[in-house]
Design a protein around this motif. Structure first.
Motif, PDB file in Angstrom:
ATOM      1  N   TYR A   1      -9.230  -2.066  -0.373  1.00 47.24           N
ATOM      2  CA  TYR A   1      -8.036  -2.287   0.012  1.00 47.24           C
ATOM      3  C   TYR A   1      -8.370  -3.363   1.325  1.00 47.24           C
ATOM      4  O   TYR A   1      -7.255  -4.335   1.345  1.00 47.24           O
ATOM      5  CB  TYR A   1      -7.460  -1.258   0.902  1.00 47.24           C
ATOM      6  CG  TYR A   1      -6.033  -1.243   1.026  1.00 47.24           C
ATOM      7  CD1 TYR A   1      -5.115  -0.513   0.591  1.00 47.24           C
ATOM      8  CD2 TYR A   1      -5.648  -2.110   2.285  1.00 47.24           C
ATOM      9  CE1 TYR A   1      -3.842  -0.590   0.936  1.00 47.24           C
ATOM     10  CE2 TYR A   1      -4.153  -2.360   2.581  1.00 47.24           C
ATOM     11  CZ  TYR A   1      -3.450  -1.323   1.977  1.00 47.24           C
ATOM     12  OH  TYR A   1      -2.160  -1.575   2.360  1.00 47.24           O
ATOM     13  N   GLU A   2      -9.184  -3.299   2.072  1.00 46.19           N
ATOM     14  CA  GLU A   2      -9.332  -4.457   3.269  1.00 46.19           C
ATOM     15  C   GLU A   2      -9.790  -5.775   2.533  1.00 46.19           C
ATOM     16  O   GLU A   2      -9.440  -6.655   3.111  1.00 46.19           O
ATOM     17  CB  GLU A   2     -10.476  -3.677   4.092  1.00 46.19           C
ATOM     18  CG  GLU A   2     -10.656  -4.606   5.447  1.00 46.19           C
ATOM     19  CD  GLU A   2     -11.486  -5.795   5.081  1.00 46.19           C
ATOM     20  OE1 GLU A   2     -11.561  -6.851   5.917  1.00 46.19           O
ATOM     21  OE2 GLU A   2     -12.425  -5.798   4.044  1.00 46.19           O
TER      22      GLU A   2
ATOM     23  N   LEU B   1      -4.888   0.160  -6.571  1.00 47.45           N
ATOM     24  CA  LEU B   1      -5.634  -0.997  -6.213  1.00 47.45           C
ATOM     25  C   LEU B   1      -5.641  -1.893  -7.476  1.00 47.45           C
ATOM     26  O   LEU B   1      -5.560  -3.259  -7.582  1.00 47.45           O
ATOM     27  CB  LEU B   1      -7.062  -0.597  -5.747  1.00 47.45           C
ATOM     28  CG  LEU B   1      -7.034  -0.172  -4.416  1.00 47.45           C
ATOM     29  CD1 LEU B   1      -8.444   0.449  -4.072  1.00 47.45           C
ATOM     30  CD2 LEU B   1      -6.574  -0.829  -3.313  1.00 47.45           C
TER      31      LEU B   1
ATOM     32  N   SER C   1      -4.408   6.412   2.908  1.00 49.81           N
ATOM     33  CA  SER C   1      -5.609   7.181   2.886  1.00 49.81           C
ATOM     34  C   SER C   1      -5.503   8.521   3.261  1.00 49.81           C
ATOM     35  O   SER C   1      -5.503   9.528   2.950  1.00 49.81           O
ATOM     36  CB  SER C   1      -6.860   6.761   2.495  1.00 49.81           C
ATOM     37  OG  SER C   1      -7.069   6.209   3.890  1.00 49.81           O
TER      38      SER C   1
ATOM     39  N   GLY D   1       0.905  -1.102   0.180  1.00 51.07           N
ATOM     40  CA  GLY D   1      -0.074  -0.017  -0.145  1.00 51.07           C
ATOM     41  C   GLY D   1       0.916   1.175   0.001  1.00 51.07           C
ATOM     42  O   GLY D   1       0.293   2.486  -0.251  1.00 51.07           O
TER      43      GLY D   1
ATOM     44  N   SER E   1       0.876   3.871  -3.474  1.00 55.47           N
ATOM     45  CA  SER E   1       0.014   5.054  -3.602  1.00 55.47           C
ATOM     46  C   SER E   1       0.661   6.338  -3.096  1.00 55.47           C
ATOM     47  O   SER E   1       0.531   7.499  -3.511  1.00 55.47           O
ATOM     48  CB  SER E   1      -1.427   4.973  -3.376  1.00 55.47           C
ATOM     49  OG  SER E   1      -1.512   4.530  -1.989  1.00 55.47           O
TER      50      SER E   1
ATOM     51  N   TRP F   1      -3.507  -4.575  -8.371  1.00 51.02           N
ATOM     52  CA  TRP F   1      -3.326  -5.836  -7.743  1.00 51.02           C
ATOM     53  C   TRP F   1      -4.370  -6.988  -8.336  1.00 51.02           C
ATOM     54  O   TRP F   1      -4.399  -7.907  -8.106  1.00 51.02           O
ATOM     55  CB  TRP F   1      -3.799  -5.537  -6.460  1.00 51.02           C
ATOM     56  CG  TRP F   1      -2.781  -4.824  -5.400  1.00 51.02           C
ATOM     57  CD1 TRP F   1      -1.416  -4.790  -5.717  1.00 51.02           C
ATOM     58  CD2 TRP F   1      -2.869  -4.110  -4.198  1.00 51.02           C
ATOM     59  NE1 TRP F   1      -0.626  -3.993  -4.811  1.00 51.02           N
ATOM     60  CE2 TRP F   1      -1.630  -3.648  -3.919  1.00 51.02           C
ATOM     61  CE3 TRP F   1      -4.196  -3.952  -3.496  1.00 51.02           C
ATOM     62  CZ2 TRP F   1      -1.540  -3.000  -2.498  1.00 51.02           C
ATOM     63  CZ3 TRP F   1      -3.933  -3.119  -2.546  1.00 51.02           C
ATOM     64  CH2 TRP F   1      -2.710  -2.688  -2.026  1.00 51.02           C
TER      65      TRP F   1
ATOM     66  N   GLU G   1      -8.720  -6.760  -0.289  1.00 40.65           N
ATOM     67  CA  GLU G   1      -7.455  -7.410  -0.720  1.00 40.65           C
ATOM     68  C   GLU G   1      -6.607  -8.000   0.150  1.00 40.65           C
ATOM     69  O   GLU G   1      -5.909  -8.889  -0.101  1.00 40.65           O
ATOM     70  CB  GLU G   1      -6.747  -6.164  -1.752  1.00 40.65           C
ATOM     71  CG  GLU G   1      -7.352  -5.683  -2.957  1.00 40.65           C
ATOM     72  CD  GLU G   1      -7.091  -6.895  -3.858  1.00 40.65           C
ATOM     73  OE1 GLU G   1      -6.546  -7.798  -3.744  1.00 40.65           O
ATOM     74  OE2 GLU G   1      -7.714  -6.693  -5.076  1.00 40.65           O
TER      75      GLU G   1
ATOM     76  N   TYR H   1      -4.973   6.436  -6.022  1.00 39.54           N
ATOM     77  CA  TYR H   1      -5.301   5.236  -5.069  1.00 39.54           C
ATOM     78  C   TYR H   1      -5.864   3.871  -5.874  1.00 39.54           C
ATOM     79  O   TYR H   1      -5.524   2.871  -5.730  1.00 39.54           O
ATOM     80  CB  TYR H   1      -6.225   5.723  -4.059  1.00 39.54           C
ATOM     81  CG  TYR H   1      -6.039   4.896  -2.822  1.00 39.54           C
ATOM     82  CD1 TYR H   1      -5.292   4.829  -1.666  1.00 39.54           C
ATOM     83  CD2 TYR H   1      -7.203   3.651  -2.632  1.00 39.54           C
ATOM     84  CE1 TYR H   1      -5.073   4.072  -0.471  1.00 39.54           C
ATOM     85  CE2 TYR H   1      -7.095   3.053  -1.608  1.00 39.54           C
ATOM     86  CZ  TYR H   1      -6.368   3.273  -0.433  1.00 39.54           C
ATOM     87  OH  TYR H   1      -6.080   2.327   0.638  1.00 39.54           O
TER      88      TYR H   1
ATOM     89  N   ALA I   1     -10.646   2.612   0.265  1.00 34.71           N
ATOM     90  CA  ALA I   1      -9.520   2.180   1.341  1.00 34.71           C
ATOM     91  C   ALA I   1     -10.424   1.051   2.424  1.00 34.71           C
ATOM     92  O   ALA I   1      -9.528   0.115   2.914  1.00 34.71           O
ATOM     93  CB  ALA I   1      -9.297   3.451   2.175  1.00 34.71           C
TER      94      ALA I   1
END
Length: 206
Positions: free
Chosen positions: A106-107, A168, A67, A11, A14, A171, A109, A164, A102
């Motif tokens: 993200y969580e 993401l 973030s 992370g 970004s 990925w 992932e 951002y 975020a």
């Protein structure tokens, strides 16, 4: 001088891109998470959660949460115009989607990558991973519907939210993204092609 603690492909990508885009003076200290360097006591003193990224500000204080770092950098370098003015309706929408990504994508992932952390049942990791994959894709499809003709999330001007999303999207399975979320795929490609981001993209995602 800003000091970013990060690891390739994490992370921190970004935040490193944000630092480059705003024109900040910064250095990067690599904390190789693959080798467990984030789990040392030395790094715990920097970030008690022992996660990357962490960002040391010019006054010596340290902040976590990527973030939040990006929102801070947008405000610290307003001339970069990487976020609308604080307090404006446009800023409210920017922050809404940045935090949406975020706390959801993200969580999700993290659950995909480390499913064993999210179940006390040794046999439960596969189910956690499958659920997380569906969860992440659902949120990509929600975001896909908000992107217009672009090229960015809010039209002609790139913002921190776009940076951002580029991270993401890097990925994700690119074939799935191109087929199911072509607007997201296009946006990420535009961000990746920016001169200041090309080298960072290669360093983090190859």
């Amino acid at each position: 001088m800003y000091k970013l603690y990060g690891s390739p492909g994490s992370g921190s990508a970004s935040v490193e891109a944000a630092l480059a885009e705003v024109g900040a003076h910064y250095s990067v200290t690599r904390v190789n998470t693959g080798e467990g360097k984030h789990l040392t006591e030395d790094y715990r003193a920097i970030n008690p959660r022992q996660q990357v990224p962490a960002l040391e500000l010019p006054d010596g204080t340290v902040m976590a949460e990527g973030s939040a770092m990006m929102q801070h950098l947008a405000d610290a370098f307003p001339e970069s115009r990487l976020a609308p003015l604080p307090g404006s309706s446009a800023r409210a929408q920017h922050d809404r989607w940045l935090i949406f990504m975020a706390v959801n994508m993200y969580e999700g992932e993290l659950r995909k990558a480390y499913p064993g952390r999210y179940s006390s049942d040794p046999e439960g990791a596969q189910a956690v991973q499958a659920s997380a994959d569906a969860y992440v894709k659902r949120h990509y499809e929600i975001l896909e519907q908000t992107i217009g003709t672009g090229p960015y999330l809010f039209g002609d001007a790139m913002t921190m939210a776009d940076i951002y999303l580029w991270m993401l999207a890097s990925w994700m399975d690119q074939e799935w993204l191109a087929n199911h979320c072509p607007n997201v795929f296009r946006l990420a490609s535009v961000v990746r092609a920016r001169p200041r981001l090309q080298t960072i993209h290669e360093a983090h995602f190859g």
